[in-house]
Scaffold this motif. Sequence first.
Motif, PDB file in Angstrom:
ATOM      1  N   ALA A  23       0.860  -1.194   0.173  1.00  0.00           N
ATOM      2  CA  ALA A  23       0.000  -0.047   0.072  1.00  0.00           C
ATOM      3  C   ALA A  23       0.864   1.267  -0.087  1.00  0.00           C
ATOM      4  CB  ALA A  23      -0.783  -0.234   1.147  1.00  0.00           C
ATOM      5  N   SER A  24       0.430   2.492  -0.711  1.00  0.00           N
ATOM      6  CA  SER A  24       1.233   3.595  -0.326  1.00  0.00           C
ATOM      7  C   SER A  24       1.875   3.964   0.768  1.00  0.00           C
ATOM      8  CB  SER A  24       0.309   4.663  -1.031  1.00  0.00           C
ATOM      9  OG  SER A  24      -0.065   4.647  -2.360  1.00  0.00           O
ATOM     10  N   TRP A  25       1.230   4.043   2.179  1.00  0.00           N
ATOM     11  CA  TRP A  25       1.610   4.208   3.275  1.00  0.00           C
ATOM     12  C   TRP A  25       2.557   3.154   3.591  1.00  0.00           C
ATOM     13  CZ3 TRP A  25       2.142   1.312   7.476  1.00  0.00           C
ATOM     14  CH2 TRP A  25       1.262   0.114   7.465  1.00  0.00           C
ATOM     15  N   GLN A  26       2.670   1.909   3.278  1.00  0.00           N
ATOM     16  CA  GLN A  26       3.856   0.940   3.535  1.00  0.00           C
ATOM     17  C   GLN A  26       5.031   1.166   2.645  1.00  0.00           C
ATOM     18  OE1 GLN A  26       1.360  -2.276   2.512  1.00  0.00           O
ATOM     19  NE2 GLN A  26       1.478  -3.227   4.582  1.00  0.00           N
ATOM     20  N   ARG A  27       4.698   1.718   1.491  1.00  0.00           N
ATOM     21  CA  ARG A  27       5.782   2.077   0.602  1.00  0.00           C
ATOM     22  C   ARG A  27       6.798   3.185   1.362  1.00  0.00           C
ATOM     23  NH1 ARG A  27       5.106   0.699  -5.331  1.00  0.00           N
ATOM     24  NH2 ARG A  27       3.595  -0.918  -5.271  1.00  0.00           N
ATOM     25  N   LEU A  28       6.034   4.194   1.829  1.00  0.00           N
ATOM     26  CA  LEU A  28       6.531   5.305   2.131  1.00  0.00           C
ATOM     27  C   LEU A  28       7.459   5.071   3.512  1.00  0.00           C
ATOM     28  CD1 LEU A  28       3.973   7.989   1.507  1.00  0.00           C
ATOM     29  CD2 LEU A  28       6.176   7.614   0.199  1.00  0.00           C
ATOM     30  N   ASN A  29       6.645   4.441   4.282  1.00  0.00           N
ATOM     31  CA  ASN A  29       7.083   3.976   5.788  1.00  0.00           C
ATOM     32  C   ASN A  29       8.409   2.873   5.478  1.00  0.00           C
ATOM     33  OD1 ASN A  29       6.911   1.665   8.072  1.00  0.00           O
ATOM     34  ND2 ASN A  29       6.384   3.690   8.762  1.00  0.00           N
ATOM     35  N   VAL A  30       8.221   2.113   4.717  1.00  0.00           N
ATOM     36  CA  VAL A  30       9.498   1.367   4.606  1.00  0.00           C
ATOM     37  C   VAL A  30      10.698   1.883   3.771  1.00  0.00           C
ATOM     38  CG1 VAL A  30      10.049  -0.715   3.003  1.00  0.00           C
ATOM     39  CG2 VAL A  30       7.908  -0.895   4.299  1.00  0.00           C
ATOM     40  N   THR A  31      10.334   2.521   2.825  1.00  0.00           N
ATOM     41  CA  THR A  31      11.485   3.752   2.273  1.00  0.00           C
ATOM     42  C   THR A  31      12.152   4.288   3.470  1.00  0.00           C
ATOM     43  OG1 THR A  31      10.370   3.744   0.262  1.00  0.00           O
ATOM     44  CG2 THR A  31      12.087   5.276   0.624  1.00  0.00           C
ATOM     45  N   ALA A  32      11.586   5.095   4.322  1.00  0.00           N
ATOM     46  CA  ALA A  32      12.162   5.766   5.353  1.00  0.00           C
ATOM     47  C   ALA A  32      12.971   4.894   6.032  1.00  0.00           C
ATOM     48  CB  ALA A  32      11.023   6.668   6.001  1.00  0.00           C
ATOM     49  N   PHE A  33      12.397   3.897   6.654  1.00  0.00           N
ATOM     50  CA  PHE A  33      13.189   2.921   7.424  1.00  0.00           C
ATOM     51  C   PHE A  33      14.605   2.473   6.986  1.00  0.00           C
ATOM     52  CE2 PHE A  33       9.632   2.917  10.378  1.00  0.00           C
ATOM     53  CZ  PHE A  33      10.238   2.671  11.579  1.00  0.00           C
ATOM     54  N   LEU A  34      14.400   2.037   5.618  1.00  0.00           N
ATOM     55  CA  LEU A  34      15.339   1.460   4.858  1.00  0.00           C
ATOM     56  C   LEU A  34      16.654   2.261   4.745  1.00  0.00           C
ATOM     57  CD1 LEU A  34      13.549  -0.693   2.243  1.00  0.00           C
ATOM     58  CD2 LEU A  34      14.893  -1.685   4.248  1.00  0.00           C
ATOM     59  N   VAL A  35      16.375   3.683   4.318  1.00  0.00           N
ATOM     60  CA  VAL A  35      17.211   4.515   4.011  1.00  0.00           C
ATOM     61  C   VAL A  35      18.097   4.896   5.288  1.00  0.00           C
ATOM     62  CG1 VAL A  35      16.559   5.368   1.706  1.00  0.00           C
ATOM     63  CG2 VAL A  35      15.961   6.573   3.904  1.00  0.00           C
ATOM     64  N   SER A  36      17.409   4.843   6.349  1.00  0.00           N
ATOM     65  CA  SER A  36      18.220   5.337   7.862  1.00  0.00           C
ATOM     66  C   SER A  36      19.249   3.991   8.024  1.00  0.00           C
ATOM     67  CB  SER A  36      16.935   5.092   8.981  1.00  0.00           C
ATOM     68  OG  SER A  36      16.651   3.806   9.319  1.00  0.00           O
ATOM     69  N   GLY A  37      19.064   2.982   7.517  1.00  0.00           N
ATOM     70  CA  GLY A  37      20.219   1.912   7.748  1.00  0.00           C
ATOM     71  C   GLY A  37      21.458   2.314   6.940  1.00  0.00           C
ATOM     72  N   ILE A  38      21.106   2.982   5.513  1.00  0.00           N
ATOM     73  CA  ILE A  38      22.078   3.446   4.724  1.00  0.00           C
ATOM     74  C   ILE A  38      22.826   4.375   5.382  1.00  0.00           C
ATOM     75  CG2 ILE A  38      22.754   4.271   2.536  1.00  0.00           C
ATOM     76  CD1 ILE A  38      21.967   1.338   2.353  1.00  0.00           C
ATOM     77  N   ALA A  39      22.109   5.652   5.953  1.00  0.00           N
ATOM     78  CA  ALA A  39      22.950   6.553   6.576  1.00  0.00           C
ATOM     79  C   ALA A  39      23.620   6.597   7.839  1.00  0.00           C
ATOM     80  CB  ALA A  39      21.706   7.720   6.957  1.00  0.00           C
ATOM     81  N   ALA A  40      23.153   5.345   8.474  1.00  0.00           N
ATOM     82  CA  ALA A  40      23.811   5.178   9.896  1.00  0.00           C
ATOM     83  C   ALA A  40      25.002   4.331   9.486  1.00  0.00           C
ATOM     84  CB  ALA A  40      22.756   4.117  10.668  1.00  0.00           C
ATOM     85  N   SER A  41      25.036   3.544   8.430  1.00  0.00           N
ATOM     86  CA  SER A  41      25.992   2.695   8.210  1.00  0.00           C
ATOM     87  C   SER A  41      27.134   3.339   7.322  1.00  0.00           C
ATOM     88  CB  SER A  41      25.666   1.267   7.727  1.00  0.00           C
ATOM     89  OG  SER A  41      25.155   1.383   6.286  1.00  0.00           O
ATOM     90  N   THR A  42      26.620   4.364   6.630  1.00  0.00           N
ATOM     91  CA  THR A  42      27.736   5.069   5.755  1.00  0.00           C
ATOM     92  C   THR A  42      27.757   6.360   5.924  1.00  0.00           C
ATOM     93  OG1 THR A  42      27.042   3.048   4.010  1.00  0.00           O
ATOM     94  CG2 THR A  42      28.666   4.665   3.372  1.00  0.00           C
ATOM     95  N   PRO A  43      28.045   7.245   7.118  1.00  0.00           N
ATOM     96  CA  PRO A  43      28.077   8.412   7.297  1.00  0.00           C
ATOM     97  C   PRO A  43      28.526   9.419   6.342  1.00  0.00           C
ATOM     98  CG  PRO A  43      29.306   7.270   9.028  1.00  0.00           C
ATOM     99  CD  PRO A  43      28.809   6.364   8.066  1.00  0.00           C
ATOM    100  N   GLU A  44      29.650   8.967   5.403  1.00  0.00           N
ATOM    101  CA  GLU A  44      30.284   9.704   4.449  1.00  0.00           C
ATOM    102  C   GLU A  44      29.441  10.136   3.472  1.00  0.00           C
ATOM    103  OE1 GLU A  44      31.763   5.637   3.423  1.00  0.00           O
ATOM    104  OE2 GLU A  44      31.467   6.667   5.199  1.00  0.00           O
ATOM    105  N   LEU A  45      28.070   9.629   3.245  1.00  0.00           N
ATOM    106  CA  LEU A  45      27.149   9.601   2.401  1.00  0.00           C
ATOM    107  C   LEU A  45      26.441  10.791   2.502  1.00  0.00           C
ATOM    108  CD1 LEU A  45      25.792   6.251   1.147  1.00  0.00           C
ATOM    109  CD2 LEU A  45      27.524   7.522   0.078  1.00  0.00           C
ATOM    110  N   VAL A  46      26.386  11.216   3.842  1.00  0.00           N
ATOM    111  CA  VAL A  46      25.684  12.572   4.385  1.00  0.00           C
ATOM    112  C   VAL A  46      26.396  13.723   4.253  1.00  0.00           C
ATOM    113  CG1 VAL A  46      24.483  13.314   6.281  1.00  0.00           C
ATOM    114  CG2 VAL A  46      24.368  10.957   5.848  1.00  0.00           C
ATOM    115  N   GLY A  47      25.676  14.723   3.696  1.00  0.00           N
ATOM    116  CA  GLY A  47      26.249  16.181   3.321  1.00  0.00           C
ATOM    117  C   GLY A  47      26.423  17.078   4.406  1.00  0.00           C
ATOM    118  N   GLU A  48      26.534  18.145   4.275  1.00  0.00           N
ATOM    119  CA  GLU A  48      26.481  19.168   5.190  1.00  0.00           C
ATOM    120  C   GLU A  48      25.092  19.595   5.620  1.00  0.00           C
ATOM    121  OE1 GLU A  48      29.217  20.370   7.076  1.00  0.00           O
ATOM    122  OE2 GLU A  48      30.361  18.800   5.894  1.00  0.00           O
TER     123      GLU A  48
END
Length: 143
Positions: A23-48
């Motif tokens: 469902a649309s709400w699930q897609r948005l929720n899942v995307t938000a959770f998933l990218v938080s894992g990328i940001a947390a594990s690869t901090p150099e991907l995050v800008g200023e």
Amino acid sequence: MDNDAEPIRFETKIAVLLRDDLASWQRLNVTAFLVSGIAASTPELVGEPYEDADGTRYLPMFRQPVLVFEGAKEFMTTAHQRALGRGLTVSIFTQDLFATGNDRDNRAVVKAVRQGQLDLVGLALHGPKNAVDKILKGARMHP
């Protein structure tokens, strides 16, 4: 000296793969959770941090685009196996996580299921462009 007119090229890619029956709400929720894992594990991907013309500060975000794809349930398993086979670490979201409400329970429901039996509804990965492209071959861009 950097040339501000030069296009910025990235050697890596950040991608999210969502199951196409969410469902649309699930897609948005899942995307938000998933990218938080990328940001947390690869901090150099995050800008200023950002700042507007009035000096109001805002949180930093990824320095490169995040591409969102979708695929059938069976393709989720294929992409997951491809990613692991290429040595990429991934963040995952399983169907069971929709029934939990906190990080402890989330980790417990994933821990209770063997890798090949995970009911994946989403995954996110970051890696060299060509590897990510090969992993997601067969997926389509999210509409």
